[in-house]
Design a protein around this motif. Structure first.
Motif, PDB file in Angstrom:
ATOM      1  N   SER A 175       0.833  -1.195   0.000  1.00 57.53           N
ATOM      2  CA  SER A 175       0.000   0.000   0.000  1.00 57.53           C
ATOM      3  C   SER A 175       0.866   1.242   0.000  1.00 57.53           C
ATOM      4  N   PHE A 223       1.073   3.244   2.243  1.00 60.63           N
ATOM      5  CA  PHE A 223       1.602   3.412   3.598  1.00 60.63           C
ATOM      6  C   PHE A 223       2.744   2.443   3.894  1.00 60.63           C
ATOM      7  N   ASP A 245       2.452  -0.872   3.864  1.00 64.92           N
ATOM      8  CA  ASP A 245       1.962  -2.162   4.355  1.00 64.92           C
ATOM      9  C   ASP A 245       2.007  -3.205   3.241  1.00 64.92           C
ATOM     10  N   LEU A 259      -6.763  -3.405   6.931  1.00 66.38           N
ATOM     11  CA  LEU A 259      -6.715  -2.226   6.072  1.00 66.38           C
ATOM     12  C   LEU A 259      -7.015  -0.956   6.869  1.00 66.38           C
ATOM     13  N   ARG A 260      -6.198   0.048   6.648  1.00 66.17           N
ATOM     14  CA  ARG A 260      -6.443   1.334   7.298  1.00 66.17           C
ATOM     15  C   ARG A 260      -7.612   2.037   6.610  1.00 66.17           C
ATOM     16  N   GLU A 273      -7.832   5.051   5.828  1.00 65.32           N
ATOM     17  CA  GLU A 273      -7.286   5.948   4.810  1.00 65.32           C
ATOM     18  C   GLU A 273      -6.993   5.187   3.518  1.00 65.32           C
ATOM     19  N   GLN A 274      -6.537   3.943   3.659  1.00 68.80           N
ATOM     20  CA  GLN A 274      -6.233   3.134   2.484  1.00 68.80           C
ATOM     21  C   GLN A 274      -7.509   2.771   1.736  1.00 68.80           C
ATOM     22  N   SER A 302      -8.134   3.979  -2.076  1.00 67.01           N
ATOM     23  CA  SER A 302      -8.317   2.985  -3.134  1.00 67.01           C
ATOM     24  C   SER A 302      -9.650   3.145  -3.846  1.00 67.01           C
ATOM     25  N   VAL A 325     -10.678  -2.930  -2.930  1.00 60.15           N
ATOM     26  CA  VAL A 325      -9.476  -2.288  -2.398  1.00 60.15           C
ATOM     27  C   VAL A 325      -8.244  -3.118  -2.748  1.00 60.15           C
ATOM     28  N   THR A 326      -8.368  -4.437  -2.659  1.00 58.92           N
ATOM     29  CA  THR A 326      -7.205  -5.298  -2.897  1.00 58.92           C
ATOM     30  C   THR A 326      -7.132  -5.845  -4.314  1.00 58.92           C
TER      31      THR A 326
END
Length: 206
Positions: free
Chosen positions: A64, A66, A68, A80-81, A83-84, A88, A136-137
């Motif tokens: 990510s 960040f 991660d 998952l944060r 913010e992430q 995303s 997201v992923t």
């Protein structure tokens, strides 16, 4: 050809011979056996084995913004944060990235609907905000691809259930959210996609 399959086919061929099955039927079977073998050989050139798929998924890592490192095929280990998630979904666009409508906007529009229509059921609005967590992923993967690529749909569901539980929500998506998601897809398609006739037919199948 897979050794077990080849053995079964050979065994069946011997059974045909032992029982004096007509030559025409036996020849038809032999043609079928050869067809299967040829197609399996051709498929092996571009389709990974189950073992290879599992190996790839086990070792997969994405990073990510960040820093991660996460494995999208191990949703039970992903944290998952917020913010992430926002970043995303704000950069992912609806309909396979073919529109200017972001997935984040789609989620917010659904959440606003539930907040206005069902103010006494805040879980619906919260679920609407997170219901696209899988993207997201793995991004906005087209439905047919999800249906043929091992692991995508299953891992999306696991990640979504895990994140919902972490947010104090029920692990299963409420049916109201699922239904509105489908209806929003049609509404958005009419607004952003060119082929209205296609979406007319899609709406009738819902």
């Amino acid at each position: 050809m897979d050794a077990k399959l080849a053995q079964k086919l050979e065994g069946f061929a011997e059974l045909l011979a032992q029982n004096n099955v007509s030559k025409k039927i036996a020849n038809s079977f032999n043609d079928l056996r050869n067809y299967i073998a040829d197609n399996l050989r051709e498929a092996s050139d571009f389709v990974a084995s189950k073992e290879r798929i599992e190996e790839i998924q086990k070792d997969c890592k994405v990073q990510s913004v960040f820093g991660d490192l996460v494995n999208p095929f191990q949703p039970e280990l992903i944290h998952l944060r917020p913010e992430q998630v926002a970043l995303s979904l704000g950069r992912e666009y609806r309909f396979w990235n073919q529109t200017e409508l972001t997935v984040a906007e789609h989620c917010m529009n659904m959440a606003q609907y539930f907040q206005d229509k069902y103010p006494n059921q805040p879980e619906l609005a919260k679920w609407a905000m997170i219901h696209e967590m899988g993207e997201v992923t793995l991004g906005d993967t087209a439905t047919p691809i999800k249906d043929i690529v091992p692991g995508i749909r299953k891992n999306e569901d696991k990640l979504l259930a895990k994140y919902a539980t972490e947010q104090g929500l029920s692990p299963k998506m409420p049916k109201e959210v699922h239904i509105l998601d489908k209806r929003m897809m049609i509404t958005e398609a009419y607004a952003y996609m060119p082929n209205k006739e296609y979406w007319d037919k899609a709406a009738l199948k819902m």
